[in-house]
Design an enzyme around this catalytic site. Structure first.
Site, PDB file in Angstrom:
ATOM      1  N   CYS A  52       0.832  -1.202   0.000  1.00  0.00           N
ATOM      2  CA  CYS A  52       0.000   0.000   0.000  1.00  0.00           C
ATOM      3  C   CYS A  52       0.869   1.255   0.000  1.00  0.00           C
ATOM      4  CB  CYS A  52      -0.949  -0.003   1.196  1.00  0.00           C
ATOM      5  SG  CYS A  52      -0.171  -0.423   2.767  1.00  0.00           S
ATOM      6  N   HIS A 437      -1.321   0.588   7.619  1.00  0.00           N
ATOM      7  CA  HIS A 437      -1.813   0.716   6.251  1.00  0.00           C
ATOM      8  C   HIS A 437      -1.561   2.134   5.765  1.00  0.00           C
ATOM      9  CE1 HIS A 437      -4.166   0.046   2.700  1.00  0.00           C
ATOM     10  NE2 HIS A 437      -5.028   0.985   3.020  1.00  0.00           N
TER      11      HIS A 437
END
Length: 908
Positions: A52, A437
Site C-alpha cells: 500500500c 496501512h
C-alpha cells in the site's frame, strides 16, 4: 518495448497477493462489472502484499503531470544501452521500463485497478526484509534514487557526474546552506536534499517544525515548554519545484526496546510560504528572529489586540473594526431617497396587500418591495443632510483609519509572502510502528477537488476528511509525508497538449505509440478475461463435485515441433526415466482447499493440464529450482497437447474444444504463437495451489516480460486467439441449434444454425480445421427450413386470418432470409433441392382458387421466395450462448449420442 534488450532482472506476482480472492473486501470483488474503470475516473493500484505504501507514493507522483510526462517519454539510445553493463544500470533501466508500462496502464487501461507486481518486485529485491512495513522510507528513497540514476543515463550518458540536466534532480532536489560558527569564524557548506525530514515531537504545526529544523542551537517552541536541539543553522538556497517533507512519526523507545509511532497532532496548511527559510532573506530573518523572545512574551497581548480588531464594540455583539469603518463610509456616501419622509410614513402604515380574495380570511404580508411607490436612490440608510465639506472630512478620516487598522493587523504577521507552495499530496499511515496501512490524498488540479487513493479504491474526498485523517492526535492515522508544489509554476500541473493544435491530449492520445500499443493489448486481454469469467468462473460445479485429480500417461516421444522460446533461455537437460511407482507419485495432485469465503470453481481443461504438468515436474523443481521446473512442465504439457492433436477423433468428441493449443497444432499455427500461448497459461494468476505452482507461475510471468516486440507480432497472436474464440462461438451456436431442434423449437434452431454456418464459412476460408464440419450444420439447417416451410404453408392454407399472418411471418422472418443466405454462398446440390422444393410449394398456390386477401399476401412475399438477389438480408441475432469448455464438451457428447441414435450423420 525498446529496452527489452537490457532487461536482465524482472519480477512477477507476489505469492501473498496471488492467493487473494476475487471477492475480498479490498475492492477486488467477484463481479466482473466491478473490474471495469469508470470513464474519466482514475485507476487504483492493486495491493500485492504489503505494498500500500507503493500505491500511495506512485499515485502521488503519477498525478503530477510534469513527472508523468517524464516517465512516459523516457527513452535511451542504442549507444547508451550498449554501454550499460553493470547490474545496477540494467536494474534501473528495467525498473524504468516497468514503471513506464504501469503509468501507461494508469492512463489508458479499461481496468478499475492495475497490477504493479513487476516494479514492486524489483524494488523488493534490493532489500532482505522485503515484507517489513517499517522500511517504507527506505523504499521511497530507493525509488527516487533509481529514478535519478535512470534519468542520469538519458540526461548525460557521457558525463555521469554532472547532474545539472537530470530532470529528477531539477524537479525534486534542492540545496540548503549549513552554517556554524567555529572560533569566531562562520563556516558554510552547501548540501543537496530530496525529501526534507522534519521532527514532529515538540511542535504544533508545520511552520514550527521548519523553524526548529532550520534554527541554530536551541530554540523554544512557541506553544510549549519543550526545547528542540537543531545542531546548526540551515537556510534553503534553492527550493525544488516539488517540495517533499518527511514527517518523522517513528522513534525508538529505549526502555521498551522497540519502535513506537508518534500520534501527536500536527497541523499543516494548504499553502505554505517559504520566504522566511530562504538564504537570500537571512538578514531580514535574523532581525526578526531576534525579536522572537520578546514577541513570545507579547504574544498574548498581540493576540488580544488582534481579537479587539476582529471583534470590536462595547455592546454584546462584536464586529470587525475594519468592516465597521467601511460600513460607516458607505453610509456617509450613500445618496438619500427622493421620496419625502411624510409619503414614506403613509406607505409604511400599509404593510399588507390591499386586496383579499374570498377565501383569504387573513391578509397576506408582502415586503415593501412589492407595495412601495417608485422612488430613486438606494434603499440603504443614508444621511438626510450632509455637506460636501463634512463628507470629504469623514471620507478622508475613515479611509485613513481603515488603512491603519489593516496595517496593524498585517503587521502582527512577521513575514513577507512571495514564495507560495501549494499542497499536492498527503501520504497517510494508520496503525503502529510495526504494522499498518498507507493511503494518499491527492489534489485533483483539473477539477479542484481532493481524491482519496486507497489501493484499488479511488473516491472523492474533502479537506475536512483529509484533516481528520492526517493531522493526528485523535486516532492512529496521521500524515507521514507532505508533497507541496511551487504555486507559481503552472507547468507542473499542466496537462499534455498537441504541439500543432494546442489542444489538451487525454487518455491514449497522450501516450507514445509503443505504450499505446501495449495498453491496447492489455485492454484486449482484459476483455478476454471478462469473457472467460462469464464462461467459466461463474459456473458452480454440481453438489459433491470436487476439483478433479489429474491422472494421465504421457508418451516419452518428442513432438515434431519443439518449443524454441524456453530452449533459448536455458538448455534442456535429459531427465532420468522415473520408476513406475515414482511416476505415479509425481502425477497425483492434492485437491486444493478452498477458503470459506471463496466460491468453488470448476477447473478448465487447460488449467487441469497445467497442474498435471507441474506435478510431473516436481522432481526437477525440487532439485534444480523454478526455472528448470517450468521448462520441464512446459515440455510435458507441450508434448501432451501435440499428441492429442494427432489422435483420431470420434463424433462424440472434438479435442479442439479442450485446449486452444490443440486447435493451433491442427491448424499449423506459428511456433511463436503456440509457445507464447502456453507460457501465458503457466503465468495464470489462478495457479495458487501451493508454493511450487506459485514459483513456476512467477517464473513464467518473468519470461513473458522478456519477449521483445520484434520477437512477437501481437496482431498475429491476437488474430489466432480471435479465430479460436470464433470457433467456440460457432460450436456453441451449432450445439444450441441442435438442442433446440430436438426440443421442437424449430424457429430458434434455424437462427442458431444459420449464424453458425455464416461464421463457420469465414473461418474455414483460411483452413478446414479452423471451423466445424459444414455438412452437419447444413444438414440440420435444411431440416429446419423444410419443417418451418411446411408449418408456414399449412397455416397459410387454413385461411384463418391469425394463422395466415403467422405463416407469412414465419416466411418473412425465418425462411426467406435463410434461403437468401444459402443462395449467396456456394450452394450445395442438397441445399438447392430444398430451396426448389420451397419455391414449388408456394408456386403451386397460384393454380388454386383463393380469396383476394390471400392472393394479395401471396403476391407480396412470393417474389422474394423466387428471387434471392434483390434485397439485403437481415437475419435475427441469436441470444447469447455459453462457451465454457466444460459445457461444450459435455453438450457435444450428449447431442451426438442423441443424433446417432436416430440418424447416420458423422462428424469428420
Amino acid at each position: 518495448m525498446e529496452f527489452h534488450r537490457a532487461l536482465e532482472a524482472s519480477a512477477e506476482e507476489n505469492a501473498t497477493q496471488v492467493k487473494r480472492k476475487r471477492d475480498e473486501v479490498s475492492g477486488e470483488t467477484c463481479s466482473p462489472a466491478d473490474w471495469i474503470r469508470q470513464e474519466g475516473w482514475p485507476v487504483g493500484i492493486r495491493n500485492v502484499g504489503n505494498t500500500c505504501w507503493f500505491s500511495a507514493v506512485i499515485q502521488s507522483l503519477f498525478h503530477l503531470p510534469v513527472f508523468r510526462r517524464l516517465v512516459l517519454n523516457y527513452c535511451l539510445s542504442e549507444r547508451v544501452l550498449e554501454k550499460c553493463k553493470s547490474h545496477s544500470e540494467k536494474r534501473n533501466i528495467a525498473f524504468m521500463q516497468e514503471l513506464r508500462c504501469l503509468f501507461a496502464l494508469m492512463v489508458g487501461s479499461n481496468r478499475r485497478f492495475v497490477d504493479p507486481s513487476a516494479a514492486v518486485e524489483l524494488l523488493r529485491d534490493a532489500f532482505r526484509t522485503s515484507e517489513a512495513q517499517q522500511d517504507v522510507s527506505e523504499f521511497t528513497h530507493k525509488l527516487l534514487d533509481w529514478l535519478e540514476d535512470a534519468f542520469q543515463l538519458a540526461a548525460n550518458g557521457s558525463n555521469p557526474g554532472d547532474k545539472q540536466d537530470n530532470p529528477m534532480v531539477q524537479l525534486f532536489y534542492g540545496t540548503f546552506v549549513a552554517q556554524r560558527v567555529h572560533e569566531g569564524t562562520t563556516l558554510s557548506t552547501i548540501e543537496q536534499f530530496g525529501q526534507y525530514p522534519l521532527q514532529v515531537n515538540g511542535f504544533n504545526n508545520l511552520d514550527e517544525c521548519l523553524e526548529g529544523a532550520m534554527v541554530a542551537g536551541v530554540i523554544e517552541s512557541l506553544h510549549c515548554d519543550q526545547t528542540v536541539s537543531s545542531g546548526q543553522e540551515r537556510w534553503f538556497s534553492k527550493l525544488p519545484p516539488v517540495l517533499t517533507f518527511e514527517l518523522s512519526r517513528f522513534e525508538f523507545n529505549q526502555s521498551l526496546g522497540r519502535p513506537e509511532k508518534i500520534h501527536k497532532k500536527l497541523e499543516f496548511p494548504q499553502i505554505i510560504y517559504m520566504d522566511r527559510y530562504l538564504h537570500k532573506n537571512v538578514e531580514q530573518t535574523h532581525g526578526r528572529r531576534g525579536e522572537v523572545k520578546r514577541l513570545k512574551d507579547q504574544l498574548t497581548v498581540l493576540q488580544q489586540k488582534l481579537e479587539s480588531y476582529k471583534n470590536y464594540g462595547s455592546g454584546p455583539t462584536k464586529y470587525p473594526l475594519a468592516d465597521m469603518l467601511q460600513y460607516v463610509l458607505e453610509f456617509a456616501t450613500t445618496k438619500p431617497l427622493t421620496t419625502s419622509p411624510a409619503l414614506l410614513s403613509v406607505w409604511c402604515m400599509f404593510p399588507f396587500s390591499c386586496t383579499l380574495t374570498a377565501t383569504q380570511r387573513t391578509p397576506i404580508h408582502k415586503p415593501f418591495t412589492q407595495c412601495r411607490p417608485p422612488m430613486e436612490g438606494s434603499l440603504h440608510p443614508a444621511p438626510h443632510n450632509v455637506t460636501e465639506e463634512e463628507l470629504s472630512f469623514v471620507r478622508g478620516c475613515l479611509q485613513r483609519w481603515r488603512v491603519e487598522v489593516e496595517n496593524s493587523i498585517n503587521g502582527i504577521f512577521l513575514w513577507c509572502l512571495q514564495v507560495p507552495y501549494r499542497l499536492h499530496a498527503v501520504l497517510v499511515h494508520e496503525g503502529q510502528a510495526s504494522a499498518g496501512h498507507y493511503w494518499a490524498y491527492i489534489y485533483d488540479h483539473t477539477h479542484k477537488r481532493w481524491l482519496k487513493y486507497n489501493d484499488v479504491m479511488v473516491t472523492e474526498s474533502s479537506w475536512e476528511e483529509l484533516v481528520r485523517d492526517s493531522y493526528g492526535g485523535m486516532t492512529n492515522a496521521s500524515a507521514y509525508c507532505l508533497m507541496y508544489i511551487n504555486d507559481r509554476m503552472p507547468h507542473l500541473i499542466a496537462e499534455d497538449t498537441d504541439d500543432e493544435t494546442g489542444q489538451v491530449l487525454q487518455g491514449m492520445d497522450s501516450l507514445p505509440s509503443i505504450l499505446r500499443r501495449y495498453v491496447r493489448e492489455d485492454n484486449h486481454w482484459f476483455q478476454q478475461e471478462l469473457k472467460e469469467w462469464e464462461e467459466q468462473f461463474c459456473q458452480v460445479p454440481p453438489e459433491g463435485a470436487s476439483v478433479p485429480t489429474a491422472h494421465a500417461s504421457i508418451s516419452g516421444e518428442e513432438p515434431t515441433s519443439k518449443p524454441q522460446h524456453l530452449k533459448a533461455e536455458a538448455p534442456l537437460k535429459a531427465e532420468p526415466t522415473p520408476e513406475p511407482d515414482q511416476e505415479h507419485a509425481q502425477v497425483a495432485i492434492e485437491e486444493p482447499v478452498l477458503e470459506p469465503a471463496q466460491k468453488p470453481v470448476m477447473l478448465t481443461p487447460a488449467m487441469q493440464g497445467i497442474i498435471l504438468a507441474i506435478a510431473k515436474a516436481r522432481q526437477v523443481f525440487d532439485n534444480e529450482g523454478p526455472e528448470a521446473g517450468l521448462i520441464k512442465a512446459f515440455h510435458e504439457e507441450y508434448s501432451r497437447l501435440f499428441e492429442l492433436s494427432q489422435e483420431e477423433t470420434t463424433p462424440q468428441q472434438d479435442p479442439r474444444l479442450q485446449h486452444v493449443l490443440i486447435y493451433f497444432f491442427q491448424n499449423k499455427a506459428p511456433n511463436r504463437v503456440i509457445e507464447r500461448t502456453l507460457l501465458d497459461q503457466f503465468g495464470d494468476r489462478n495457479l495458487s495451489f501451493d508454493d511450487r505452482s506459485i514459483s513456476i507461475m512467477r517464473e513464467a510471468r518473468a519470461k513473458l516480460r522478456l519477449i521483445k516486440p520484434e520477437d512477437m507480432d501481437m496482431e498475429e497472436y491476437m488474430q489466432w486467439h480471435d479465430d479460436y474464440s470464433m470457433f467456440k462461438t460457432v460450436f456453441a451456436y451449432l450445439l444450441t441449434g441442435l438442442e433446440q431442434y430436438q426440443n421442437g423449437k424449430i424457429r430458434e434452431a434455424l437462427i442458431y444454425l444459420a449464424h453458425a454456418y455464416q461464421d463457420n464459412t469465414a473461418l474455414i476460408k483460411s483452413g478446414e480445421k479452423k471451423g466445424v464440419d459444414h455438412k452437419l450444420i447444413a444438414l440440420y439447417r435444411r431440416k429446419c427450413l423444410k419443417e418451418l416451410n411446411k408449418n408456414a404453408a399449412m397455416l397459410f392454407k387454413s385461411g384463418e386470418e391469425s394463422d395466415v399472418e403467422e405463416g407469412v411471418s414465419i416466411m418473412n422472418d425465418y425462411v426467406i432470409p435463410c434461403m437468401h443466405l444459402i443462395v449467396r454462398d456456394n450452394v450445395s446440390h442438397e441445399d438447392m433441392e430444398v430451396i426448389e422444393a420451397i419455391r414449388n410449394c408456394w408456386c403451386s398456390y397460384l393454380e388454386q382458387d383463393m380469396n383476394e386477401s390471400l392472393q394479395e399476401k401471396l403476391s407480396e412475399f412470393l417474389p422474394r421466395v423466387l428471387d434471392c438477389s434483390a434485397e439485403r438480408v437481415v437475419l435475427k441475432e441469436p441470444p447469447k450462448v455459453r462457451k465454457s469448455p466444460h459445457d461444450l464438451c459435455s453438450r457435444l457428447a450428449a447431442v451426438m449420442e442423441s443424433i446417432h441414435s436416430t440418424s447416420i450423420v458423422t462428424v469428420k
